[in-house]
Scaffold this motif. Sequence first.
Motif, PDB file in Angstrom:
ATOM      1  N   SER A  12      11.348  59.068  77.444  1.00  0.00           N
ATOM      2  CA  SER A  12      11.716  59.337  75.838  1.00  0.00           C
ATOM      3  C   SER A  12      13.181  59.462  75.741  1.00  0.00           C
ATOM      4  O   SER A  12      13.809  59.603  76.634  1.00  0.00           O
ATOM      5  CB  SER A  12      11.188  60.890  75.550  1.00  0.00           C
ATOM      6  OG  SER A  12      11.602  61.778  76.561  1.00  0.00           O
ATOM      7  N   GLY A  13      13.613  59.807  74.444  1.00  0.00           N
ATOM      8  CA  GLY A  13      14.798  60.102  74.199  1.00  0.00           C
ATOM      9  C   GLY A  13      15.758  58.812  73.676  1.00  0.00           C
ATOM     10  O   GLY A  13      16.966  58.951  73.254  1.00  0.00           O
ATOM     11  N   GLY A  14      15.121  57.740  73.399  1.00  0.00           N
ATOM     12  CA  GLY A  14      15.935  56.373  73.134  1.00  0.00           C
ATOM     13  C   GLY A  14      16.093  56.807  71.347  1.00  0.00           C
ATOM     14  O   GLY A  14      15.450  57.628  70.812  1.00  0.00           O
ATOM     15  N   GLY A  15      16.874  55.578  70.765  1.00  0.00           N
ATOM     16  CA  GLY A  15      17.039  55.626  69.506  1.00  0.00           C
ATOM     17  C   GLY A  15      18.251  54.877  69.212  1.00  0.00           C
ATOM     18  O   GLY A  15      19.015  54.070  69.965  1.00  0.00           O
ATOM     19  N   LEU A  16      18.578  55.239  68.026  1.00  0.00           N
ATOM     20  CA  LEU A  16      19.779  54.346  67.292  1.00  0.00           C
ATOM     21  C   LEU A  16      21.379  55.300  67.352  1.00  0.00           C
ATOM     22  O   LEU A  16      20.853  56.560  66.845  1.00  0.00           O
ATOM     23  CB  LEU A  16      19.491  53.864  65.788  1.00  0.00           C
ATOM     24  CG  LEU A  16      20.668  53.247  64.968  1.00  0.00           C
ATOM     25  CD1 LEU A  16      21.075  51.890  65.848  1.00  0.00           C
ATOM     26  CD2 LEU A  16      20.204  53.075  63.616  1.00  0.00           C
ATOM     27  N   VAL A  17      22.156  54.789  67.800  1.00  0.00           N
ATOM     28  CA  VAL A  17      23.289  55.754  67.875  1.00  0.00           C
ATOM     29  C   VAL A  17      24.508  54.874  67.504  1.00  0.00           C
ATOM     30  O   VAL A  17      24.586  53.835  67.847  1.00  0.00           O
ATOM     31  CB  VAL A  17      23.567  56.358  69.197  1.00  0.00           C
ATOM     32  CG1 VAL A  17      23.625  55.442  70.241  1.00  0.00           C
ATOM     33  CG2 VAL A  17      24.566  57.430  69.382  1.00  0.00           C
ATOM     34  N   GLN A  18      25.657  55.482  67.005  1.00  0.00           N
ATOM     35  CA  GLN A  18      26.725  54.688  66.757  1.00  0.00           C
ATOM     36  C   GLN A  18      27.658  54.524  68.084  1.00  0.00           C
ATOM     37  O   GLN A  18      27.724  55.508  69.076  1.00  0.00           O
ATOM     38  CB  GLN A  18      27.731  55.226  65.573  1.00  0.00           C
ATOM     39  CG  GLN A  18      27.116  55.272  64.171  1.00  0.00           C
ATOM     40  CD  GLN A  18      28.156  55.640  63.217  1.00  0.00           C
ATOM     41  OE1 GLN A  18      29.031  56.519  63.560  1.00  0.00           O
ATOM     42  NE2 GLN A  18      27.951  55.186  62.082  1.00  0.00           N
ATOM     43  N   ALA A  19      28.411  53.331  68.097  1.00  0.00           N
ATOM     44  CA  ALA A  19      29.409  53.106  69.200  1.00  0.00           C
ATOM     45  C   ALA A  19      30.069  54.488  69.361  1.00  0.00           C
ATOM     46  O   ALA A  19      30.660  55.086  68.281  1.00  0.00           O
ATOM     47  CB  ALA A  19      30.249  52.022  68.927  1.00  0.00           C
ATOM     48  N   GLY A  20      30.426  54.994  70.696  1.00  0.00           N
ATOM     49  CA  GLY A  20      31.417  56.305  70.930  1.00  0.00           C
ATOM     50  C   GLY A  20      30.272  57.135  71.084  1.00  0.00           C
ATOM     51  O   GLY A  20      30.840  58.276  71.468  1.00  0.00           O
ATOM     52  N   GLY A  21      28.810  57.206  70.665  1.00  0.00           N
ATOM     53  CA  GLY A  21      28.059  58.509  70.639  1.00  0.00           C
ATOM     54  C   GLY A  21      27.318  58.679  71.988  1.00  0.00           C
ATOM     55  O   GLY A  21      27.670  58.011  73.122  1.00  0.00           O
ATOM     56  N   SER A  22      26.460  59.511  71.827  1.00  0.00           N
ATOM     57  CA  SER A  22      25.831  59.947  73.128  1.00  0.00           C
ATOM     58  C   SER A  22      24.363  59.917  72.966  1.00  0.00           C
ATOM     59  O   SER A  22      23.835  60.067  71.779  1.00  0.00           O
ATOM     60  CB  SER A  22      26.193  61.364  73.762  1.00  0.00           C
ATOM     61  OG  SER A  22      27.577  61.390  74.015  1.00  0.00           O
ATOM     62  N   LEU A  23      23.589  59.918  73.942  1.00  0.00           N
ATOM     63  CA  LEU A  23      22.173  59.827  73.927  1.00  0.00           C
ATOM     64  C   LEU A  23      21.632  60.326  75.360  1.00  0.00           C
ATOM     65  O   LEU A  23      22.528  60.221  76.519  1.00  0.00           O
ATOM     66  CB  LEU A  23      21.380  58.585  73.945  1.00  0.00           C
ATOM     67  CG  LEU A  23      21.176  58.229  72.280  1.00  0.00           C
ATOM     68  CD1 LEU A  23      20.537  56.566  72.321  1.00  0.00           C
ATOM     69  CD2 LEU A  23      20.316  59.088  71.494  1.00  0.00           C
ATOM     70  N   ARG A  24      20.606  61.175  75.434  1.00  0.00           N
ATOM     71  CA  ARG A  24      20.002  61.461  76.845  1.00  0.00           C
ATOM     72  C   ARG A  24      18.615  60.821  76.562  1.00  0.00           C
ATOM     73  O   ARG A  24      17.637  61.539  76.120  1.00  0.00           O
ATOM     74  CB  ARG A  24      20.043  63.119  77.151  1.00  0.00           C
ATOM     75  CG  ARG A  24      19.723  63.379  78.537  1.00  0.00           C
ATOM     76  CD  ARG A  24      19.971  64.873  78.779  1.00  0.00           C
ATOM     77  NE  ARG A  24      18.737  65.423  78.418  1.00  0.00           N
ATOM     78  CZ  ARG A  24      18.212  67.033  78.927  1.00  0.00           C
ATOM     79  NH1 ARG A  24      18.989  67.017  79.984  1.00  0.00           N
ATOM     80  NH2 ARG A  24      17.107  67.260  78.652  1.00  0.00           N
ATOM     81  N   LEU A  25      18.382  60.232  78.068  1.00  0.00           N
ATOM     82  CA  LEU A  25      16.978  59.671  78.098  1.00  0.00           C
ATOM     83  C   LEU A  25      16.330  60.643  79.193  1.00  0.00           C
ATOM     84  O   LEU A  25      17.170  61.172  80.335  1.00  0.00           O
ATOM     85  CB  LEU A  25      16.927  58.457  78.576  1.00  0.00           C
ATOM     86  CG  LEU A  25      17.819  57.378  77.832  1.00  0.00           C
ATOM     87  CD1 LEU A  25      17.807  55.784  78.630  1.00  0.00           C
ATOM     88  CD2 LEU A  25      17.228  57.239  76.400  1.00  0.00           C
ATOM     89  N   SER A  26      14.874  60.740  79.082  1.00  0.00           N
ATOM     90  CA  SER A  26      14.183  61.592  79.969  1.00  0.00           C
ATOM     91  C   SER A  26      13.108  60.748  80.398  1.00  0.00           C
ATOM     92  O   SER A  26      12.667  59.760  79.811  1.00  0.00           O
ATOM     93  CB  SER A  26      13.824  62.801  79.194  1.00  0.00           C
ATOM     94  OG  SER A  26      14.834  63.784  78.587  1.00  0.00           O
ATOM     95  N   CYS A  27      12.690  60.962  81.577  1.00  0.00           N
ATOM     96  CA  CYS A  27      11.385  60.318  82.141  1.00  0.00           C
ATOM     97  C   CYS A  27      10.630  61.478  82.995  1.00  0.00           C
ATOM     98  O   CYS A  27      11.164  62.076  83.930  1.00  0.00           O
ATOM     99  CB  CYS A  27      12.049  59.433  83.075  1.00  0.00           C
ATOM    100  SG  CYS A  27      10.589  58.185  84.051  1.00  0.00           S
ATOM    101  N   THR A  28       9.545  61.618  82.635  1.00  0.00           N
ATOM    102  CA  THR A  28       8.295  62.512  83.380  1.00  0.00           C
ATOM    103  C   THR A  28       7.557  61.687  84.299  1.00  0.00           C
ATOM    104  O   THR A  28       6.804  60.689  83.748  1.00  0.00           O
ATOM    105  CB  THR A  28       7.868  63.427  82.373  1.00  0.00           C
ATOM    106  OG1 THR A  28       8.790  63.995  81.604  1.00  0.00           O
ATOM    107  CG2 THR A  28       7.113  64.460  83.048  1.00  0.00           C
TER     108      THR A  28
END
Length: 120
Positions: free
Chosen positions: A7-23
Amino acid sequence: QVQLVESGGGLVQAGGSLRLSCTASGLIYSINTMGWHRQAPGKQRELVATSTSRGTTSYADSVKGRFTISRDEAKKMVYLQMTSLKSEDTAIYYCNADISLAYGVNREYWGQGTQVTVSS
């Protein structure tokens, strides 16, 4: 039945951040190496980062200094913190784990993938 769910994917602008998780769930004796791979359109799947059960981590050169892999052993989770995202990070990200179902019985499992899109 062992499953990995990201989970945690998505659309983000360049320079931004995201955190993916896996259970990981199911009848698990122990979890050995966990990692993240990604596959961009028209390209082969590539290794992004791994984390061993002893805490050793490794990264693809393209993400070193920007991505951090971590684990929560109690929750059977692995995370991928992604910062300073670039358009070339756009891909489907897959969680992967080497799991022991019993002593000496190891299997490799994959999640279904989560899309990360970085807009420039």
